[in-house]
Design a protein around this motif. Structure first.
Motif, PDB file in Angstrom:
ATOM      1  N   GLY A  35     -24.409  20.402  44.796  1.00 15.61           N
ATOM      2  CA  GLY A  35     -23.500  20.272  43.668  1.00 15.61           C
ATOM      3  C   GLY A  35     -23.350  18.885  43.084  1.00 15.61           C
ATOM      4  O   GLY A  35     -22.536  18.671  42.193  1.00 15.61           O
ATOM      5  N   LEU A  36     -24.142  17.927  43.570  1.00 11.17           N
ATOM      6  CA  LEU A  36     -24.073  16.579  43.013  1.00 11.17           C
ATOM      7  C   LEU A  36     -24.920  16.494  41.745  1.00 11.17           C
ATOM      8  O   LEU A  36     -26.019  17.044  41.701  1.00 11.17           O
ATOM      9  N   SER A  37     -24.422  15.800  40.757  1.00 12.20           N
ATOM     10  CA  SER A  37     -25.203  15.580  39.542  1.00 12.20           C
ATOM     11  C   SER A  37     -26.283  14.538  39.837  1.00 12.20           C
ATOM     12  O   SER A  37     -26.212  13.801  40.831  1.00 12.20           O
ATOM     13  N   LYS A  38     -27.273  14.481  38.956  1.00 10.95           N
ATOM     14  CA  LYS A  38     -28.348  13.506  39.141  1.00 10.95           C
ATOM     15  C   LYS A  38     -27.782  12.091  39.157  1.00 10.95           C
ATOM     16  O   LYS A  38     -28.188  11.264  39.977  1.00 10.95           O
ATOM     17  N   SER A  39     -26.835  11.796  38.278  1.00 11.50           N
ATOM     18  CA  SER A  39     -26.267  10.443  38.228  1.00 11.50           C
ATOM     19  C   SER A  39     -25.491  10.111  39.504  1.00 11.50           C
ATOM     20  O   SER A  39     -25.520   8.968  39.974  1.00 11.50           O
ATOM     21  N   LYS A  40     -24.832  11.082  40.098  1.00 13.35           N
ATOM     22  CA  LYS A  40     -24.106  10.839  41.353  1.00 13.35           C
ATOM     23  C   LYS A  40     -25.073  10.602  42.505  1.00 13.35           C
ATOM     24  O   LYS A  40     -24.820   9.768  43.372  1.00 13.35           O
ATOM     25  N   VAL A  41     -26.188  11.324  42.517  1.00  9.78           N
ATOM     26  CA  VAL A  41     -27.204  11.113  43.551  1.00  9.78           C
ATOM     27  C   VAL A  41     -27.748   9.690  43.452  1.00  9.78           C
ATOM     28  O   VAL A  41     -27.853   8.977  44.456  1.00  9.78           O
ATOM     29  N   VAL A  42     -28.065   9.248  42.234  1.00 11.36           N
ATOM     30  CA  VAL A  42     -28.574   7.893  42.020  1.00 11.36           C
ATOM     31  C   VAL A  42     -27.537   6.863  42.476  1.00 11.36           C
ATOM     32  O   VAL A  42     -27.868   5.898  43.175  1.00 11.36           O
ATOM     33  N   TYR A  43     -26.287   7.059  42.111  1.00  3.57           N
ATOM     34  CA  TYR A  43     -25.216   6.141  42.476  1.00  3.57           C
ATOM     35  C   TYR A  43     -25.047   6.059  43.997  1.00  3.57           C
ATOM     36  O   TYR A  43     -24.962   4.970  44.566  1.00  3.57           O
ATOM     37  N   ILE A  44     -25.007   7.208  44.657  1.00  2.00           N
ATOM     38  CA  ILE A  44     -24.804   7.244  46.110  1.00  2.00           C
ATOM     39  C   ILE A  44     -25.968   6.584  46.835  1.00  2.00           C
ATOM     40  O   ILE A  44     -25.777   5.819  47.778  1.00  2.00           O
ATOM     41  N   LYS A  45     -27.193   6.856  46.402  1.00  2.00           N
ATOM     42  CA  LYS A  45     -28.359   6.246  47.038  1.00  2.00           C
ATOM     43  C   LYS A  45     -28.383   4.730  46.810  1.00  2.00           C
ATOM     44  O   LYS A  45     -28.725   3.969  47.718  1.00  2.00           O
ATOM     45  N   ASP A  46     -28.008   4.285  45.617  1.00  2.00           N
ATOM     46  CA  ASP A  46     -27.947   2.857  45.328  1.00  2.00           C
ATOM     47  C   ASP A  46     -26.904   2.183  46.222  1.00  2.00           C
ATOM     48  O   ASP A  46     -27.161   1.117  46.788  1.00  2.00           O
ATOM     49  N   LEU A  47     -25.759   2.804  46.344  1.00  2.00           N
ATOM     50  CA  LEU A  47     -24.695   2.268  47.191  1.00  2.00           C
ATOM     51  C   LEU A  47     -25.144   2.206  48.653  1.00  2.00           C
ATOM     52  O   LEU A  47     -24.912   1.211  49.348  1.00  2.00           O
ATOM     53  N   ALA A  48     -25.823   3.245  49.129  1.00  2.00           N
ATOM     54  CA  ALA A  48     -26.311   3.269  50.512  1.00  2.00           C
ATOM     55  C   ALA A  48     -27.345   2.174  50.734  1.00  2.00           C
ATOM     56  O   ALA A  48     -27.328   1.493  51.769  1.00  2.00           O
ATOM     57  N   GLN A  49     -28.245   1.977  49.756  1.00  2.00           N
ATOM     58  CA  GLN A  49     -29.275   0.945  49.881  1.00  2.00           C
ATOM     59  C   GLN A  49     -28.653  -0.445  49.943  1.00  2.00           C
ATOM     60  O   GLN A  49     -29.019  -1.261  50.782  1.00  2.00           O
ATOM     61  N   LYS A  50     -27.697  -0.704  49.086  1.00  3.18           N
ATOM     62  CA  LYS A  50     -27.036  -2.014  49.070  1.00  3.18           C
ATOM     63  C   LYS A  50     -26.266  -2.252  50.366  1.00  3.18           C
ATOM     64  O   LYS A  50     -26.325  -3.337  50.940  1.00  3.18           O
ATOM     65  N   ASN A  51     -25.566  -1.245  50.848  1.00  2.00           N
ATOM     66  CA  ASN A  51     -24.784  -1.395  52.078  1.00  2.00           C
ATOM     67  C   ASN A  51     -25.690  -1.529  53.293  1.00  2.00           C
ATOM     68  O   ASN A  51     -25.372  -2.266  54.222  1.00  2.00           O
ATOM     69  N   LYS A  52     -26.806  -0.838  53.288  1.00  2.00           N
ATOM     70  CA  LYS A  52     -27.749  -0.953  54.396  1.00  2.00           C
ATOM     71  C   LYS A  52     -28.282  -2.377  54.467  1.00  2.00           C
ATOM     72  O   LYS A  52     -28.388  -2.958  55.544  1.00  2.00           O
ATOM     73  N   ARG A  53     -28.581  -2.935  53.314  1.00  2.06           N
ATOM     74  CA  ARG A  53     -29.103  -4.306  53.253  1.00  2.06           C
ATOM     75  C   ARG A  53     -28.036  -5.314  53.714  1.00  2.06           C
ATOM     76  O   ARG A  53     -28.317  -6.241  54.443  1.00  2.06           O
ATOM     77  N   TRP A  54     -26.789  -5.097  53.308  1.00  5.19           N
ATOM     78  CA  TRP A  54     -25.724  -6.036  53.639  1.00  5.19           C
ATOM     79  C   TRP A  54     -25.181  -5.846  55.057  1.00  5.19           C
ATOM     80  O   TRP A  54     -24.784  -6.795  55.710  1.00  5.19           O
ATOM     81  N   CYS A  55     -25.147  -4.599  55.502  1.00  6.44           N
ATOM     82  CA  CYS A  55     -24.508  -4.300  56.794  1.00  6.44           C
ATOM     83  C   CYS A  55     -25.510  -4.084  57.922  1.00  6.44           C
ATOM     84  O   CYS A  55     -25.123  -3.945  59.073  1.00  6.44           O
ATOM     85  N   GLY A  56     -26.766  -3.984  57.594  1.00  7.50           N
ATOM     86  CA  GLY A  56     -27.777  -3.813  58.623  1.00  7.50           C
ATOM     87  C   GLY A  56     -28.057  -2.442  58.972  1.00  7.50           C
ATOM     88  O   GLY A  56     -27.884  -1.431  59.075  1.00  7.50           O
TER      89      GLY A  56
END
Length: 56
Positions: A35-56
């Motif tokens: 049920g996630l829209s394409k824009s929400k999927v992009v946003y969530i993945k971007d947020l996960a990528q940034k947090n993974k880089r910052w938090c390890g």
């Protein structure tokens, strides 16, 4: 609000455990199927990528 809870529960079932790696590995089609829209999927993945880089 009911729809948001439904999407959240389906996403939690899909991921098993909410971790940056699990979010990044999840295919867009699978995320969209809960049920996630394409824009929400992009946003969530971007947020996960940034947090993974910052938090390890």
């Amino acid at each position: 609000m009911k729809a948001a809870y439904s999407v959240c529960n389906k996403l939690l079932t899909l991921l098993d455990e909410v971790r940056f790696d699990n979010i990044l590995k999840c295919q867009e089609e699978a995320s969209r199927s809960v049920g996630l829209s394409k824009s929400k999927v992009v946003y969530i993945k971007d947020l996960a990528q940034k947090n993974k880089r910052w938090c390890g």
